[in-house]
Structures are given as structure tokens and as C-alpha cells.
Design a protein around this motif. Structure first.
Motif, PDB file in Angstrom:
ATOM      1  N   UNK A  74      60.790-102.760  -0.741  1.00 37.40           N
ATOM      2  CA  UNK A  74      61.201-101.482  -0.743  1.00 37.40           C
ATOM      3  C   UNK A  74      60.882-100.603  -1.988  1.00 37.40           C
ATOM      4  N   UNK A  75      61.253-101.263  -3.136  1.00 37.05           N
ATOM      5  CA  UNK A  75      61.242-100.528  -4.488  1.00 37.05           C
ATOM      6  C   UNK A  75      59.774-100.295  -4.684  1.00 37.05           C
ATOM      7  N   UNK A  76      58.932-101.295  -4.187  1.00 36.62           N
ATOM      8  CA  UNK A  76      57.596-101.271  -4.803  1.00 36.62           C
ATOM      9  C   UNK A  76      56.976 -99.981  -3.964  1.00 36.62           C
ATOM     10  N   UNK A  77      57.314 -99.548  -2.639  1.00 37.08           N
ATOM     11  CA  UNK A  77      56.835 -98.420  -2.104  1.00 37.08           C
ATOM     12  C   UNK A  77      57.407 -97.250  -2.404  1.00 37.08           C
ATOM     13  N   UNK A  78      58.776 -97.366  -3.068  1.00 41.43           N
ATOM     14  CA  UNK A  78      59.405 -95.986  -3.779  1.00 41.43           C
ATOM     15  C   UNK A  78      58.409 -95.634  -4.547  1.00 41.43           C
ATOM     16  N   UNK A  79      58.243 -96.796  -5.812  1.00 36.68           N
ATOM     17  CA  UNK A  79      57.427 -96.353  -6.705  1.00 36.68           C
ATOM     18  C   UNK A  79      56.088 -95.875  -6.267  1.00 36.68           C
ATOM     19  N   UNK A  80      55.542 -96.468  -5.475  1.00 35.44           N
ATOM     20  CA  UNK A  80      54.132 -96.259  -4.948  1.00 35.44           C
ATOM     21  C   UNK A  80      54.283 -94.533  -4.590  1.00 35.44           C
ATOM     22  N   UNK A  81      55.169 -94.289  -3.730  1.00 40.46           N
ATOM     23  CA  UNK A  81      55.075 -93.060  -3.239  1.00 40.46           C
ATOM     24  C   UNK A  81      55.438 -92.191  -4.074  1.00 40.46           C
ATOM     25  N   UNK A  82      56.182 -92.335  -5.445  1.00 37.56           N
ATOM     26  CA  UNK A  82      56.138 -91.339  -6.653  1.00 37.56           C
ATOM     27  C   UNK A  82      54.883 -91.224  -7.277  1.00 37.56           C
ATOM     28  N   UNK A  83      54.219 -92.474  -7.314  1.00 37.51           N
ATOM     29  CA  UNK A  83      52.927 -92.333  -8.151  1.00 37.51           C
ATOM     30  C   UNK A  83      51.826 -91.648  -7.310  1.00 37.51           C
ATOM     31  N   UNK A  84      52.054 -91.505  -5.968  1.00 31.95           N
ATOM     32  CA  UNK A  84      50.953 -90.503  -5.158  1.00 31.95           C
ATOM     33  C   UNK A  84      51.461 -89.438  -4.975  1.00 31.95           C
ATOM     34  N   UNK A  85      52.616 -88.888  -5.554  1.00 29.65           N
ATOM     35  CA  UNK A  85      53.127 -87.575  -5.377  1.00 29.65           C
ATOM     36  C   UNK A  85      53.613 -87.232  -4.097  1.00 29.65           C
ATOM     37  N   UNK A  86      53.881 -88.296  -3.291  1.00 31.62           N
ATOM     38  CA  UNK A  86      54.434 -88.008  -1.912  1.00 31.62           C
ATOM     39  C   UNK A  86      56.100 -87.474  -2.026  1.00 31.62           C
ATOM     40  N   UNK A  87      56.513 -88.027  -3.101  1.00 26.65           N
ATOM     41  CA  UNK A  87      58.043 -87.906  -3.250  1.00 26.65           C
ATOM     42  C   UNK A  87      58.145 -87.409  -4.944  1.00 26.65           C
ATOM     43  N   UNK A  88      59.357 -86.976  -5.320  1.00 27.44           N
ATOM     44  CA  UNK A  88      59.747 -86.985  -6.693  1.00 27.44           C
ATOM     45  C   UNK A  88      61.119 -87.418  -6.908  1.00 27.44           C
ATOM     46  N   UNK A  89      61.225 -87.888  -8.248  1.00 22.59           N
ATOM     47  CA  UNK A  89      62.697 -88.561  -8.298  1.00 22.59           C
ATOM     48  C   UNK A  89      63.915 -87.603  -8.334  1.00 22.59           C
ATOM     49  N   UNK A 200      56.107-116.787  -1.497  1.00 20.09           N
ATOM     50  CA  UNK A 200      55.919-115.624  -1.160  1.00 20.09           C
ATOM     51  C   UNK A 200      56.813-114.295  -1.816  1.00 20.09           C
ATOM     52  N   UNK A 201      58.044-114.792  -1.752  1.00 20.09           N
ATOM     53  CA  UNK A 201      58.919-113.742  -2.561  1.00 20.09           C
ATOM     54  C   UNK A 201      58.646-113.590  -3.984  1.00 20.09           C
ATOM     55  N   UNK A 202      57.875-114.689  -4.716  1.00 16.61           N
ATOM     56  CA  UNK A 202      57.543-114.823  -5.934  1.00 16.61           C
ATOM     57  C   UNK A 202      56.555-113.683  -6.026  1.00 16.61           C
ATOM     58  N   UNK A 203      55.638-113.832  -5.009  1.00 18.89           N
ATOM     59  CA  UNK A 203      54.445-113.009  -5.240  1.00 18.89           C
ATOM     60  C   UNK A 203      54.762-111.781  -4.994  1.00 18.89           C
ATOM     61  N   UNK A 204      55.781-111.088  -4.377  1.00 23.93           N
ATOM     62  CA  UNK A 204      56.471-109.816  -4.126  1.00 23.93           C
ATOM     63  C   UNK A 204      57.028-109.410  -5.517  1.00 23.93           C
ATOM     64  N   UNK A 205      57.643-110.290  -6.165  1.00 22.73           N
ATOM     65  CA  UNK A 205      58.158-109.849  -7.701  1.00 22.73           C
ATOM     66  C   UNK A 205      56.796-109.750  -8.560  1.00 22.73           C
ATOM     67  N   UNK A 206      56.082-110.647  -8.562  1.00 18.72           N
ATOM     68  CA  UNK A 206      54.817-110.435  -9.324  1.00 18.72           C
ATOM     69  C   UNK A 206      54.063-109.023  -9.201  1.00 18.72           C
ATOM     70  N   UNK A 207      53.967-108.739  -8.066  1.00 24.26           N
ATOM     71  CA  UNK A 207      53.244-107.588  -7.907  1.00 24.26           C
ATOM     72  C   UNK A 207      54.070-106.256  -8.070  1.00 24.26           C
ATOM     73  N   UNK A 208      55.186-106.511  -7.941  1.00 23.81           N
ATOM     74  CA  UNK A 208      56.328-105.209  -8.678  1.00 23.81           C
ATOM     75  C   UNK A 208      55.992-105.326  -9.742  1.00 23.81           C
ATOM     76  N   UNK A 209      56.297-106.288 -10.608  1.00 25.35           N
ATOM     77  CA  UNK A 209      56.305-106.233 -12.170  1.00 25.35           C
ATOM     78  C   UNK A 209      55.049-105.755 -12.656  1.00 25.35           C
ATOM     79  N   UNK A 210      53.813-106.308 -11.935  1.00 22.56           N
ATOM     80  CA  UNK A 210      52.521-106.091 -12.698  1.00 22.56           C
ATOM     81  C   UNK A 210      52.171-104.436 -12.414  1.00 22.56           C
ATOM     82  N   UNK A 211      52.424-103.956 -11.118  1.00 19.33           N
ATOM     83  CA  UNK A 211      52.371-102.470 -10.851  1.00 19.33           C
ATOM     84  C   UNK A 211      53.349-101.664 -11.319  1.00 19.33           C
ATOM     85  N   UNK A 212      54.462-101.839 -11.391  1.00 19.70           N
ATOM     86  CA  UNK A 212      55.452-100.986 -11.793  1.00 19.70           C
ATOM     87  C   UNK A 212      56.769-101.824 -12.732  1.00 19.70           C
TER      88      UNK A 212
END
Length: 439
Positions: A74-89, A200-212
């Protein structure tokens, strides 16, 4: 006296024999990592995120309950929505009847939400990341995707894009379906729970830390007041007890997410960085974790001790260093007949501690279509031109990884500029070859 003479004779014979014995040297400069500790949990996993190397895998491929570790997706998708301009903080988040009702359940981790109050994405995100607030997570999911089930569809799409297949996702929070007040994902029932393997949950964390990586700015906060200065203010203490000031405090830990349900037990995805190396740890269903919520952190501490004691990241190349052990590329129609190769960025290898990384090797693969039929590159060539990729590794068959490629990949560039030769130079070369062929 006789004993002394006998001992002396044996010593002389031993020394004489030693003089004729061959002298052997160590065949490897790699020091094997010490045996990994046994972790008292259903599963345990350690990943070095920048290389993808797996350092520990204790039943890490069995699908188990992930509870609120779900919120990393969920955190990843929230950061992604911010990045895409779909929402603002600072954008207000509407509170639905369901989110408001769920927020009043004091048996769950929550901050109280009212429909006549204004809450921003920033406030609700902080409540989710620090306090694992469930209704806050639902409110953001509904606002971003239109409904929580539609947000869950986005979650599924995202984890599949990361190559994760062994998952079950039914909600944005990780709560048991039985706690959702009847608001369940279509086709699911009260017995369904979010689940995934430790890998798999480690891969989730890996992608979260890499992207955001900025997620760590929030997950490292030990305590915050929600809606401070209002009648709804509530003290949010981080459930990660490895942060500063808590009973399991460990220096350099800055995340990432806990989770606890009857189905999942006590779980924790941790992360820390020491001496330039970051690791991700996963503990799932720590033994007696429901009775002793500190147990998952005690086991994580063991894992971090072992990983940081037995492994290190060592820089073997700096940006623009010449690539060793690889012949220059031959150049056709250039002022010089070859171009030297260099690495486009710094290169570090994950190795057992005290490994001699001077004994490294490189395997170069030229970029597609960059070479002609004669296996040469056409001049002119600008300095810094991307020529292909190299895999850098240590000359050893086994560095001790559970899995993961042996080396580190890096782009390879032209170390120098090669100008196109003029017609006179080319004619001279032709004559030289012609004469050489005659004799």
C-alpha cells in the motif's frame, strides 16, 4: 637421560622429513561465511537489496500470513500515486462510513477518524507507516482507487510485475477478513487472509526501498502525535521496537514493517544499514510471538548480527576505471585500431568478510548491433559511448550465496575518443596489408 636422547632423535627426524614435504598454499582468498543461526520462527530470510543476493533462507518459500506487512505494498502505491500526480500529500482524504466505523474498533491498531474532520494523505500515511493504522489505510486506498477492492486489484498487479506469484491479497491492510465489518473482497470469505512467502515479502521491501527510499524517513520515527493540538490527538508509538528508545533498540535500524494476527503470528520485515551495506530481514510467525511480541525482534537481532559480521560490500571499481582482464574492442576505420573499455559507474561486490577482492574477473558482452560482421566497431566513437555490459566477480566458484548471480553487472563505456581515419591513413593501411600479403 635416555628419554631426552629419544625425544631429540624424533625431533631431528621430523624436521628432516618436513624439509622434503611439499609446501602448500591456500587455494582461495575467499573466507567462507560462518554458519547462519537457527531462527525460532516459521520462516526467516535475509536479502541484500542492491544485488538481490540471498544470505539466509530458512523455509523462506512457504506461503504464510503476512498481516500488516501488507501495508508495504500500500505504501508503494501511495508513493507511486504521488509521483504520478494523482494525489498530493496535502490533499484532503474523504472518510467513508466503512473507514469511520473501522477506525472505532479499539481492538485493532487505529487512529480515530471522523467524517466532519479533515485529514490529509500525509497525516494518514504517517499513521499507517508508524502506527499501522488500519482505517487510515482503507481511507487512502478508497480515495486513490475508488474502492478498497479496486485498490487491491492494483496491489495484485504490482506484485505480479515484481515476479511474485505465491500471494493471496484480499485487503489493503493485512487484517483478517473477519475483522472487516463485512467489507470483503468479492469472492472471498471470512477465512481468507493475506499471505505470501518470506522471499516474496522481502522482494516487496526491496522494491519499496529501491523506488521510494524516502519511506525510511517515516518508518524510522519512534513516536508521533496524530492530530496534535486537537481533541482527537493520539500518541502513536511505532510497533517496531528495534527503533531508538524501545526495548529491542538496535543502532542503524530504520524500518520497516511489523504485522500481527492470529493467522500470521508475530511477523517483522526489518532493515538496517551498517558500513555501507543495507540488508532486509524477514521473520514470519516467531515462536510464541503472540505471547512475547519482542520475540520477532530478538530473532531479527540475531540475523542482523550474523549478516553484518559475515558479509560486506567492497568497492572493486570506481566510475570510469578501466575494465581489467578484457581486451579492447577492435575499431574499423579509426585513427587508432582499438578502443579501451571502462566501467560506467562504481562497482561493489557483496562478499564474505576479509575476502581479497583483488582477484576479480570480468566477462564483457558487447551491445547488440554495435559490432560489424568483422566483430569490430566502426569509427568515430565518442568517449563515454555505451558499448555493452560486464559482469564483475571474484575468481571463486562459490561465495556462499543461497541464490543470486555470482557477480555484479555494470554498463561498459568507451574510455577514450576514436576519430575516423582520413583517406590517406586508410590508403596507407591498405598498402601495408597488400604488401604483407605479397611476401
Amino acid at each position: 637421560m635416555k628419554k631426552t636422547m629419544k625425544f631429540g632423535l624424533i625431533t631431528v627426524i621430523t624436521l628432516m622429513m618436513g624439509a622434503f614435504l611439499p609446501v602448500t598454499n591456500p587455494v582461495s582468498t575467499v573466507h567462507a561465511a560462518g554458519a547462519a543461526p537457527k531462527i525460532e520462527a516459521k520462516a526467516a530470510f535475509i536479502l541484500e537489496p542492491s544485488t538481490g543476493k540471498v544470505l539466509m533462507n530458512q523455509n523462506g518459500d512457504e506461503k504464510l500470513g503476512i498481516a500488516s506487512m501488507t501495508k508495504m505494498i500500500s505504501e508503494y502505491l501511495i508513493f507511486e500515486a504521488i509521483e504520478k500526480g494523482e494525489i498530493k500529500w496535502d490533499q484532503a482524504v474523504p472518510i467513508s462510513d466503512y473507514a469511520q466505523q473501522l477506525s472505532q474498533d479499539n481492538s485493532l491498531s487505529n487512529v480515530p477518524l471522523r467524517q466532519d474532520e479533515t485529514y490529509t494523505f500525509k497525516e494518514l500515511y504517517q499513521a499507517m507507516a508508524i502506527y499501522s493504522a488500519n482505517a487510515a489505510t482503507v481511507a487512502m486506498a478508497e480515495s486513490i482507487a475508488g474502492s478498497e477492492p479496486e485498490f487491491v486489484d492494483r496491489m495484485k498487479e504490482k506484485v505480479e510485475s515484481w515476479g511474485i506469484k505465491d500471494y493471496e491479497l484480499y485487503n489493503s491492510t493485512g487484517l483478517s477478513n473477519a475483522d472487516l465489518k463485512g467489507h470483503m473482497y468479492p469472492g472471498s470469505n471470512e477465512k481468507n487472509e493475506n499471505a505470501m512467502s518470506a522471499r516474496s515479502i522481502a522482494i516487496v521491501a526491496q522494491n519499496l526501498l529501491e523506488s521510494y527510499p524516502e519511506v525510511l524517513e517515516t518508518t524510522s520515527i519512534p513516536m508521533m502525535i496524530f492530530k496534535e493540538g486537537t481533541s482527537d490527538s493520539i500518541k502513536m508509538e511505532n510497533w517496531n521496537w528495534m527503533l531508538k528508545g524501545f526495548v529491542s533498540e538496535r543502532e542503524n535500524v530504520d524500518g520497516l514493517k511489523t504485522g500481527t494476527t492470529d493467522f500470521a503470528g508475530a511477523t517483522f520485515t526489518g532493515t538496517a544499514e551498517e558500513n555501507g551495506m543495507r540488508i532486509i530481514t524477514v521473520v514470519m510467525n516467531a515462536t510464541d510471538g503472540q505471547k512475547d511480541l519482542q520475540k520477532r525482534f530478538v530473532e531479527t537481532d540475531k540475523m542482523m548480527d550474523w549478516a553484518f559480521s559475515n558479509w560486506e560490500k567492497v568497492e572493486v571499481y570506481k566510475e570510469n576505471d578501466g575494465l581489467e582482464g578484457v581486451k579492447p574492442l577492435k575499431v574499423e576505420n579509426g585513427k587508432t585500431d582499438n578502443v579501451k573499455l571502462a566501467v560506467a559507474s562504481d562497482v561493489s561486490l557483496l562478499v564474505p568478510t576479509n575476502t581479497d577482492v583483488k582477484d576479480k574477473e570480468a566477462t564483457f558482452t558487447a551491445k547488440k548491433k554495435i559490432l560489424n560482421d568483422s566483430k569490430q566497431i566502426e569509427a568515430p566513437i565518442k568517449k563515454g559511448t555505451n558499448l555493452g555490459q560486464a559482469e564483475i566477480s571474484i575468481k571463486n566458484d562459490d561465495l556462499g550465496y543461497i541464490d543470486g548471480s555470482k557477480g555484479a553487472k555494470v554498463d561498459v563505456i568507451a574510455a577514450n575518443e576514436i576519430e575516423k581515419a582520413n583517406i590517406f591513413v586508410l590508403a596507407g593501411r591498405w598498402i601495408k596489408v597488400f604488401v604483407s600479403d605479397l611476401f
